[in-house]
Design a protein around this motif. Structure first.
Motif, mmCIF file in Angstrom:
data_model
loop_
_atom_site.group_PDB
_atom_site.id
_atom_site.type_symbol
_atom_site.label_atom_id
_atom_site.label_comp_id
_atom_site.label_asym_id
_atom_site.label_seq_id
_atom_site.Cartn_x
_atom_site.Cartn_y
_atom_site.Cartn_z
ATOM 1 N N LEU A 56 0.820 -1.211 0.000
ATOM 2 C CA LEU A 56 0.000 0.000 0.000
ATOM 3 C C LEU A 56 0.855 1.263 0.000
ATOM 4 C CD1 LEU A 56 -2.804 -1.134 2.461
ATOM 5 C CD2 LEU A 56 -3.139 -0.417 0.077
ATOM 6 N N VAL A 57 1.989 1.224 0.686
ATOM 7 C CA VAL A 57 2.889 2.380 0.684
ATOM 8 C C VAL A 57 3.451 2.607 -0.719
ATOM 9 C CG1 VAL A 57 5.110 3.244 1.534
ATOM 10 C CG2 VAL A 57 3.487 2.221 3.134
ATOM 11 N N VAL A 58 3.899 1.536 -1.385
ATOM 12 C CA VAL A 58 4.393 1.657 -2.758
ATOM 13 C C VAL A 58 3.276 2.123 -3.682
ATOM 14 C CG1 VAL A 58 5.341 0.363 -4.707
ATOM 15 C CG2 VAL A 58 6.208 -0.045 -2.398
ATOM 16 N N PHE A 59 2.077 1.607 -3.475
ATOM 17 C CA PHE A 59 0.908 2.021 -4.237
ATOM 18 C C PHE A 59 0.688 3.524 -4.109
ATOM 19 C CE2 PHE A 59 -3.709 2.559 -4.718
ATOM 20 C CZ PHE A 59 -3.983 1.800 -5.843
ATOM 21 N N ALA A 60 0.773 4.040 -2.875
ATOM 22 C CA ALA A 60 0.591 5.476 -2.643
ATOM 23 C C ALA A 60 1.693 6.282 -3.312
ATOM 24 C CB ALA A 60 0.563 5.758 -1.134
ATOM 25 N N LEU A 61 2.942 5.812 -3.191
ATOM 26 C CA LEU A 61 4.063 6.541 -3.783
ATOM 27 C C LEU A 61 3.957 6.559 -5.312
ATOM 28 C CD1 LEU A 61 7.032 5.286 -1.554
ATOM 29 C CD2 LEU A 61 5.960 7.555 -1.553
ATOM 30 N N GLY A 62 3.496 5.458 -5.897
ATOM 31 C CA GLY A 62 3.323 5.418 -7.342
ATOM 32 C C GLY A 62 2.337 6.470 -7.816
ATOM 33 N N HIS A 63 1.263 6.660 -7.067
ATOM 34 C CA HIS A 63 0.278 7.675 -7.437
ATOM 35 C C HIS A 63 0.814 9.093 -7.220
ATOM 36 C CE1 HIS A 63 -2.449 4.235 -7.435
ATOM 37 N NE2 HIS A 63 -3.252 4.979 -8.153
ATOM 38 N N LEU A 64 1.615 9.270 -6.191
ATOM 39 C CA LEU A 64 2.222 10.590 -5.953
ATOM 40 C C LEU A 64 3.174 10.958 -7.085
ATOM 41 C CD1 LEU A 64 2.993 10.552 -2.117
ATOM 42 C CD2 LEU A 64 1.283 11.935 -3.318
ATOM 43 N N VAL A 65 3.994 10.002 -7.499
ATOM 44 C CA VAL A 65 4.931 10.266 -8.597
ATOM 45 C C VAL A 65 4.163 10.634 -9.860
ATOM 46 C CG1 VAL A 65 6.613 9.195 -10.138
ATOM 47 C CG2 VAL A 65 6.788 8.845 -7.667
ATOM 48 N N ALA A 66 3.107 9.888 -10.162
ATOM 49 C CA ALA A 66 2.318 10.171 -11.361
ATOM 50 C C ALA A 66 1.659 11.549 -11.279
ATOM 51 C CB ALA A 66 1.257 9.087 -11.561
#
Length: 418
Positions: A86-96
């Motif tokens: 979930l943390v990686v999921f959140a970071l992926g959306h932040l980067v995008a």
């Protein structure tokens, strides 16, 4: 849910609902992108067809990433793996959301897909373990219900938010919600209680059971058939059935509600009679798709059949997932990852084939015809499973009441398909 002694089903553990909320976020991010492609293309200075690679990249990430990440995180505690996903999921959306480069957004989508595959395969194991052998299909039905609700609620809300705030708005919201979900997972998911260290060799050894591959191929064929039709449902509804464009979202909502009902009912029936539920689901889906191919020029018939397609097609998904886990015995992690990949393989091949059929002389009737063939072919591996069950000798089959029999769910009354 613990097995009961009075024959009445008890409520699923709260942790299953928590994990279902996580799959809701995963489903929303996978499908909402389709409604945002024009805005993304304009903002990142690419064509709409080029922006469509964001969908392809996510599917590819799921196909490859789910089993790969299942092995990569095998020795990590399951609760920690879910939080990390979930943390990686959140970071992926932040980067995008912060990026102005299409290439970087594309990479972020792949990373997000890897996190999604990881969450699904580990979450399925945690949910089914918490629910117990008697409610495996129900627990997976609840998780799949999160994906279905994402289609009914999350995707339309995300598209609406994207229209108001730009395509980055839904990405910010998904990042925030997934960060919150990580905190909730940490609070409610129990610590890992596995007594033995997981073995990569045992995980691959589980793939020697032909029943695992028959189950995975059934997933690929059935989901490929349903989603091949669904991918091109809009032109079928507007150009063949003659419905106005404004009616399409309502029809798709009906499809989503049908899918939600299907996963719920299929999960309940599948715990008692898995093979009977699966064969009935595949057969009725084939019939529905045949009727959709033939009767779709009628608006009323098209609307009803699209909803039935969601209901009958998705009734099988929790049962197939439960059987795959049961057939994998004590090494289910890799099989759980492959269970996430198999439907996406079917979706990729089915939608590609349906696209070819759409441009053929079959026209708008091509995609549901492709779906019909795929759904009908699902009966081949399912029949093989039924025959294997019927021809198992008493010496090779687990004795009634043993732990193995309960884990596989293949007692006589459980899978009697007569």
């Amino acid at each position: 849910m613990s097995p009961t002694t009075d024959g009445r089903p008890h409520k699923l553990p709260f942790v299953v609902l928590v994990l279902s909320a996580g799959t809701f976020l995963m489903g929303t991010t996978e499908f909402v992108i389709a409604g945002l492609l024009p805005e993304i293309a304009d903002d990142l200075n690419v064509s709409v067809s080029h922006a469509g690679l964001l969908i392809t990249a996510f599917a590819a990430g799921m196909i490859v990433g789910a089993p790969a990440m299942a092995i990569a995180t095998l020795r990590l505690p399951r609760r920690s793996t879910l939080i990390l996903a979930l943390v990686v999921f959140a970071l992926g959306h932040l980067v995008a959301a912060l990026s102005s480069s299409f290439a970087l957004v594309l990479v972020a989508r792949v990373v997000t897909a890897l996190a999604t595959g990881t969450f699904w395969c580990v979450g399925a194991l945690v949910a089914t373990t918490a629910a117990g052998p008697a409610a495996t299909s129900r627990a997976l039905g609840m998780l799949l219900g999160g994906l279905t609700v994402a289609n009914v609620v999350g995707v339309p809300l995300g598209a609406w938010l994207g229209q108001l705030s730009g395509w980055r708005g839904p990405f910010w919201v998904l990042a925030a919600l997934s960060a919150g979900a990580a905190a909730v997972i940490g609070r409610y998911v129990p610590a890992d209680e596995r007594r033995e260290a997981p073995s990569v060799r045992a995980e691959f050894a589980a793939l020697r059971d032909v029943r695992v591959w028959l189950t995975l191929s059934s997933m690929t064929l059935l989901m490929g058939g349903v989603l091949a039709t669904y991918t091109y449902i809009s032109p079928l509804l507007t150009e063949r059935a003659g419905l106005p464009n404004g009616a399409v979202p309502m029809v798709l909502t009906g499809y989503g509600l049908g899918a939600l009902l299907g996963t719920t009912v299929g999960g309940r029936l599948g715990d008692r009679r898995p093979l009977a539920t699966l064969i009935t689901s595949a057969a009725t889906t084939t019939l529905v798709l045949v009727l959709l191919t033939l009767l779709s020029p009628s608006p009323v018939a098209a609307v009803v059949l699209v909803m039935l397609m969601g209901m009958t097609g998705f009734a099988a998904t929790p049962v197939l997932g439960a059987l795959a886990l049961r057939f994998s015995s004590s090494a289910p992690t890799l099989v759980s990852g492959l269970s996430g990949s198999a439907p996406n393989v079917g979706i990729a091949i089915g939608s590609w084939t349906a696209g070819i059929a759409l441009t053929s002389p079959l026209g708008r009737a091509g995609p549901p015809l492709v779906g019909t063939v795929a759904a009908a072919l699902t009966l081949v591996p399912l029949t093989a499973l039924a025959l294997m069950r019927a021809t198992r000798s008493d010496t090779s089959a687990p004795q009634p009441g043993t732990a193995s029999d309960q884990a596989i769910g293949c007692g006589t009354q459980d899978v009697d398909i007569g």
